[in-house]
Design an enzyme around this catalytic site. Structure first.
Site, short mmCIF file in Angstrom:
data_model
loop_
_atom_site.label_atom_id
_atom_site.label_comp_id
_atom_site.label_asym_id
_atom_site.label_seq_id
_atom_site.Cartn_x
_atom_site.Cartn_y
_atom_site.Cartn_z
N SER A 144 69.22 35.41 30.60
CA SER A 144 69.19 34.89 29.39
C SER A 144 68.05 34.41 28.80
O SER A 144 67.91 34.33 27.61
CB SER A 144 70.43 33.54 29.21
OG SER A 144 70.11 32.58 29.97
N HIS B 4 71.29 41.30 27.49
CA HIS B 4 71.68 39.92 27.58
C HIS B 4 73.22 39.66 26.82
O HIS B 4 73.09 40.12 25.77
CB HIS B 4 70.62 38.88 26.83
CG HIS B 4 71.09 37.45 26.96
ND1 HIS B 4 71.03 36.77 25.54
CD2 HIS B 4 71.81 36.84 27.60
CE1 HIS B 4 71.62 35.45 26.05
NE2 HIS B 4 71.99 35.47 27.11
N GLU C 220 71.97 41.58 23.56
CA GLU C 220 70.51 41.99 23.30
C GLU C 220 69.90 42.81 24.21
O GLU C 220 69.69 42.67 25.29
CB GLU C 220 69.81 40.47 23.13
CG GLU C 220 70.29 39.65 22.40
CD GLU C 220 69.61 38.24 22.35
OE1 GLU C 220 68.71 37.90 21.69
OE2 GLU C 220 70.08 37.47 23.31
N ASN D 8 68.72 32.87 22.28
CA ASN D 8 68.44 31.54 22.79
C ASN D 8 67.48 31.09 22.35
O ASN D 8 67.28 29.78 22.06
CB ASN D 8 68.35 31.97 24.41
CG ASN D 8 69.63 31.59 25.09
OD1 ASN D 8 70.50 30.95 24.58
ND2 ASN D 8 69.83 32.49 26.14
#
Length: 582
Positions: free
Chosen positions: A390, A411, A423, A462
């Site tokens: 992540s 991800h 992602e 993130n």
């Protein structure tokens, strides 16, 4: 031709609102196909070299109620074909149908044609057909919903024949009409296309009439097609294979005598391509059967892939199928998907036959590096290798591999079977083919992949999420408000619209000038420390770890924890159901 028919869609196709590319749109058959599609409610992309004639056909299609995008190009090169598809996507957002009505004929006996003339015919009728079908097919696969390809070619001039040559009027006929539906129930490994016709008949009686004939086409395997005296000779086996004699029906379109569409009831299943590797359904290996791994395996198994899953912890492997089964039942999905998941404690066995390997182990750089070195020793040369990290840069994870061109990041978000985003993160070494293949794979599995073009810590999601969290922690640390107030403000204000209004969409909505003015006032006061908050470090130091310990920023009873989890799960299930209904 009756206008009543033009307003009656072909029963074979559901085409209202679909987008169709028609090549050779200024020719007799191309213009006819374009008008039928336009009158039936399709969006039509017209392709031909002659811009003036193209404009006339476009006007006729618009008079019939169709939306039209003319593209003054022939499918004579890869660049032209990509431009044609791009024009369709730019105007209408997708491609659903391709009608290939372009081509070339030499009015002479085939046996008398010069090699250069034959090569011209092959280029126009075969190579260009392949180029445009390839470009449109790629777009259809990216859309994840399949599509239809119709090939229309004509036979003109004099055909060489062992029994002697017979003149054929140069007005032309449909030689074959084929529907290939991408994505279906049955996999046909090595399917072949054979074309044949019994005889030429129903010639045009005049310039204002078009009479056409249907002809059989075998897309399943070799089969014997009876040949009339004027048939095109080709080698056939003595007996038809079982695969070749599946149900077939010829549909005669009303009011245009002689047009026939040959429909195969068993469409070809989706196929993938990476570096010459062709497969019907990619074989998936998931490394890690924990929170993320079991959910990733569930998604791929539900979309029809065989999935092997490995974990070094026996308890995780023992429980992975029961957990997936419980998820499938809770969502009302096909529980038979769990049978496609095969747990194994042997890493080499898990990845040996895989086309795609995704790692979902602990967020430990050294562990991931060691794992991929071992995986690379046991996979095939063209297997895609992906990490579900992540935040860790993919470059750091994959830098020790021999072939880094096939390594990337994917991800997923928790829970993987409910949150659609993936992602896809390439490095400076990752090939574009590997990225495209991976994006197509995830789209077909029902995910929403995005391409992150630079490998940075946290990727996109993130980085945005933790920028918000940093300021949320700072607000509590500075005594501006308590933790519950922070959460209430987010959930009861801009959080309500985030699912349908992204931050930059919102900035454009209110105006970039207003956004700039707000930033000049608020950004100097927003937390910008390049290290974690001392307040957060103090919580962790005191053992206040959130749900794990019963207290973090707030105190959490077992009941409160269960209620929050249930509320989140219910919300995500509702969002998934809404996406499926859309």
């Amino acid at each position: 031709m009756s206008e009543d028919f033009l307003k009656n869609p072909l029963s074979l196709f559901e085409i209202r609102g679909k987008t169709a590319i028609v090549t050779g749109a200024t020719g007799a058959f191309g213009a006819l196909a374009a008008k039928v599609l336009a009158a039936a409610g399709a969006n039509v992309v017209l392709c031909a070299n002659n811009a003036a004639e193209l404009k006339k056909v476009a006007a006729e299609c618009e008079q019939l109620g169709g939306k039209v995008e003319p593209v003054a190009k022939r499918p004579s090169s890869e660049a032209n074909c990509d431009a044609i598809v791009a024009g369709a996507v730019s105007r209408f957002g997708r491609v659903d149908i391709l009608v290939v009505a372009s081509g070339q004929n030499k009015v002479s006996k085939i046996v008398d044609q010069k090699p250069e003339d034959f090569l011209d015919v092959m280029d126009a009728n075969v190579t260009q057909t392949w180029l445009i079908a390839r470009a449109a097919g790629r777009q259809m696969l990216k859309q994840g919903q399949g599509g239809k390809v119709i090939l229309m070619s004509s036979a003109r001039g004099l055909l060489g024949h062992p029994a002697g040559a017979r003149p054929i009027r140069p007005s032309g006929w449909i030689h074959g009409l084929l529907r290939v539906e991408v994505g279906g129930r049955r996999h046909h490994q090595g399917a072949r296309l054979r074309m044949g016709r019994h005889r030429y008949h129903r010639e045009r009686a005049g310039a204002d009439r078009v009479s056409l004939a249907a002809h059989p086409m075998d897309v399943r395997g070799q089969r014997t097609l009876a040949r009339g005296t004027q048939g095109v000779p080709h080698p056939c086996p003595e007996r038809a294979s079982r695969r070749a004699i599946r149900s077939r029906r010829s549909i005669i379109v009303p009011r245009i005598q002689g047009i026939g569409l040959l429909h195969w009831a068993y469409p070809l299943r989706r196929r993938w391509l990476h570096r010459g590797l062709t497969m019907a359904k990619a074989r998936i290996a998931v490394i890690g059967a924990g929170l993320m791994g079991h959910g990733i395996a569930q998604v791929f198994a539900l979309s029809g892939h065989d999935v092997s899953i490995h974990d070094s912890v026996a308890a995780n492997l023992d429980s992975v199928k029961p957990r997936i089964l419980a998820n499938l039942r809770g969502l009302g999905d096909d529980v038979a998907a769990v049978d496609r998941v095969q747990p194994t404690g042997d890493l080499a066995a898990a990845v040996h036959e895989a086309d795609y390997v995704v790692e979902a182990v602990l967020e430990d750089l050294a562990l991931k590096q060691r794992l991929f070195l071992e995986v690379e020793r046991n996979v095939r040369p063209h297997t895609i290798l992906a990490s579900n990290t992540s935040v860790i840069p993919i470059t750091k994870i994959m830098e020790g591999l021999r072939d880094r061109s096939r390594a990337l990041g994917t991800h997923w978000w928790n829970p993987p079977y409910l949150v659609p985003l993936v992602e896809v993160v390439g490095t400076q070494w990752t090939s574009q083919q590997a990225i495209d293949w991976t994006i197509d794979l995830h789209k077909a599995a029902g995910k929403m992949p995005v391409h992150v073009k630079k490998d940075v810590p946290g990727f996109v999601g993130n980085r945005l999420q933790h920028a918000l969290w940093r300021e949320a922690v700072a607000l509590v640390e500075r005594g501006i408000c308590d933790a519950q107030t922070v959460d209430t403000v987010v959930k009861a204000s801009f959080g309500r619209r985030l699912a349908v209004l992204g931050p930059l969409e919102n900035a454009d909505l209110v105006g970039t000038d207003l956004t700039l003015a707000i930033h000049k006032t608020v950004l100097p006061d927003i937390d910008s420390r390049p290290h974690p908050s001392p307040y957060l470090e103090a919580l962790v130091g005191a053992g206040k770890l959130g749900f794990k310990s019963g207290e973090g920023f707030r105190a959490w009873s077992a009941e409160a924890q269960a209620a929050l989890r249930a509320n989140v799960l219910h919300h995500l299930k509702d969002a998934r159901a809404a996406d499926m209904d859309a």
